[in-house]
Design a protein around this motif. Structure first.
Motif, short mmCIF file in Angstrom:
data_model
loop_
_atom_site.label_atom_id
_atom_site.label_comp_id
_atom_site.label_asym_id
_atom_site.label_seq_id
_atom_site.Cartn_x
_atom_site.Cartn_y
_atom_site.Cartn_z
N SER A 161 4.79 12.71 12.52
CA SER A 161 4.28 13.57 11.45
C SER A 161 5.34 13.66 10.35
O SER A 161 6.54 13.57 10.62
CB SER A 161 3.92 14.96 11.96
OG SER A 161 5.06 15.65 12.38
N LEU A 162 4.85 13.82 9.13
CA LEU A 162 5.76 13.94 8.00
C LEU A 162 6.31 15.36 7.94
O LEU A 162 5.55 16.32 8.15
CB LEU A 162 5.03 13.63 6.70
CG LEU A 162 4.45 12.22 6.58
CD1 LEU A 162 3.69 12.08 5.26
CD2 LEU A 162 5.56 11.17 6.67
N TYR A 185 6.34 3.76 3.34
CA TYR A 185 5.81 2.74 4.23
C TYR A 185 5.66 3.37 5.61
O TYR A 185 6.62 3.92 6.16
CB TYR A 185 6.78 1.56 4.31
CG TYR A 185 7.03 0.91 2.98
CD1 TYR A 185 6.26 -0.16 2.56
CD2 TYR A 185 8.04 1.37 2.13
CE1 TYR A 185 6.49 -0.77 1.33
CE2 TYR A 185 8.28 0.77 0.91
CZ TYR A 185 7.50 -0.30 0.51
OH TYR A 185 7.72 -0.89 -0.71
N LEU A 186 4.44 3.30 6.16
CA LEU A 186 4.21 3.86 7.48
C LEU A 186 2.96 3.24 8.10
O LEU A 186 2.20 2.56 7.42
CB LEU A 186 4.08 5.39 7.42
CG LEU A 186 3.08 6.01 6.44
CD1 LEU A 186 1.66 5.93 6.91
CD2 LEU A 186 3.47 7.45 6.19
N HIS A 187 2.80 3.44 9.40
CA HIS A 187 1.58 3.06 10.09
C HIS A 187 0.71 4.31 10.11
O HIS A 187 0.98 5.25 10.85
CB HIS A 187 1.88 2.58 11.51
CG HIS A 187 2.68 1.32 11.54
ND1 HIS A 187 2.18 0.10 11.11
CD2 HIS A 187 3.95 1.07 11.94
CE1 HIS A 187 3.09 -0.83 11.25
NE2 HIS A 187 4.20 -0.27 11.75
N ALA A 188 -0.32 4.33 9.28
CA ALA A 188 -1.13 5.54 9.08
C ALA A 188 -1.72 6.08 10.38
O ALA A 188 -1.81 7.29 10.55
CB ALA A 188 -2.24 5.26 8.07
N ASN A 189 -2.07 5.22 11.29
CA ASN A 189 -2.69 5.67 12.54
C ASN A 189 -1.69 6.38 13.47
O ASN A 189 -2.11 7.00 14.44
CB ASN A 189 -3.35 4.51 13.27
CG ASN A 189 -2.37 3.42 13.65
OD1 ASN A 189 -1.35 3.23 13.02
ND2 ASN A 189 -2.70 2.68 14.70
N ARG A 190 -0.42 6.35 13.15
CA ARG A 190 0.59 7.01 13.98
C ARG A 190 1.05 8.36 13.43
O ARG A 190 1.80 9.07 14.09
CB ARG A 190 1.82 6.11 14.12
CG ARG A 190 1.52 4.83 14.85
CD ARG A 190 2.78 4.01 15.00
NE ARG A 190 2.48 2.71 15.56
CZ ARG A 190 3.32 1.72 15.59
NH1 ARG A 190 4.54 1.86 15.09
NH2 ARG A 190 2.97 0.57 16.12
N ILE A 191 0.61 8.70 12.22
CA ILE A 191 1.06 9.94 11.58
C ILE A 191 -0.07 10.96 11.65
O ILE A 191 -1.15 10.74 11.10
CB ILE A 191 1.48 9.70 10.11
CG1 ILE A 191 2.52 8.57 10.02
CG2 ILE A 191 2.00 10.97 9.48
CD1 ILE A 191 3.84 8.85 10.74
N THR A 192 0.19 12.07 12.31
CA THR A 192 -0.87 13.04 12.59
C THR A 192 -1.22 13.96 11.43
O THR A 192 -2.33 14.49 11.40
CB THR A 192 -0.49 13.92 13.80
OG1 THR A 192 0.73 14.61 13.50
CG2 THR A 192 -0.32 13.09 15.05
N ASN A 193 -0.33 14.16 10.48
CA ASN A 193 -0.61 15.12 9.42
C ASN A 193 -0.96 14.47 8.08
O ASN A 193 -0.67 15.00 7.02
CB ASN A 193 0.52 16.14 9.27
CG ASN A 193 1.85 15.52 8.91
OD1 ASN A 193 2.06 14.32 9.05
ND2 ASN A 193 2.76 16.34 8.43
N ILE A 194 -1.59 13.32 8.15
CA ILE A 194 -2.18 12.69 6.96
C ILE A 194 -3.64 12.39 7.30
O ILE A 194 -4.05 12.46 8.46
CB ILE A 194 -1.45 11.39 6.55
CG1 ILE A 194 -1.65 10.29 7.60
CG2 ILE A 194 0.02 11.64 6.29
CD1 ILE A 194 -1.21 8.93 7.15
N ALA A 254 -1.59 12.96 1.70
CA ALA A 254 -0.49 13.60 2.42
C ALA A 254 0.15 14.64 1.53
O ALA A 254 0.06 14.57 0.30
CB ALA A 254 0.55 12.55 2.82
N TRP A 255 0.80 15.60 2.16
CA TRP A 255 1.58 16.58 1.42
C TRP A 255 2.97 15.99 1.21
O TRP A 255 3.74 15.85 2.15
CB TRP A 255 1.65 17.92 2.15
CG TRP A 255 0.33 18.60 2.11
CD1 TRP A 255 -0.64 18.58 3.07
CD2 TRP A 255 -0.21 19.34 1.02
NE1 TRP A 255 -1.73 19.28 2.64
CE2 TRP A 255 -1.51 19.76 1.39
CE3 TRP A 255 0.26 19.70 -0.23
CZ2 TRP A 255 -2.33 20.52 0.56
CZ3 TRP A 255 -0.55 20.46 -1.07
CH2 TRP A 255 -1.83 20.86 -0.66
#
Length: 103
Positions: A16-17, A28-37, A53-54
């Protein structure tokens, strides 16, 4: 957490960010791994990952890795499918934030 220009989170364990992250150019990130986007993947003419995303204290739209404020993104005449995906992501992210969901 301020990184200024760009950050690459693809090969980290971050899920999470941080609430106070400041990054202004690219993320740069793997969107499916970030819970707060909230993200959408589009495959029409090319591959796009669009997410909301915030960042920098406000809701932003990211297309692939480029960060846009909402005004800059929607004022820039994006492709219709990318714009629709961004609108959906922003609406869902704002709804999560209002209801106290994982945002």
């Amino acid at each position: 957490m301020s990184v200024g220009d760009s950050i690459d989170l693809r090969y980290t364990g971050i899920s999470s960010l941080p609430d106070n992250i400041e990054v202004y150019r690219s993320i740069y990130l793997h969107a499916n791994r970030i819970t707060n986007i909230v993200y959408r993947e589009l495959w029409k003419h090319d591959h796009y990952t669009v997410f909301a995303a915030w960042l920098n204290g406000k809701c932003c739209v990211v297309v692939n890795e480029k960060i846009y404020t909402l005004g800059k993104f929607f004022g820039g005449a994006p492709a219709a499918d990318v714009e629709q995906a961004a609108r959906e992501c922003v609406a869902e992210l704002e709804q999560r934030r209002q209801t106290g969901g994982a945002a």
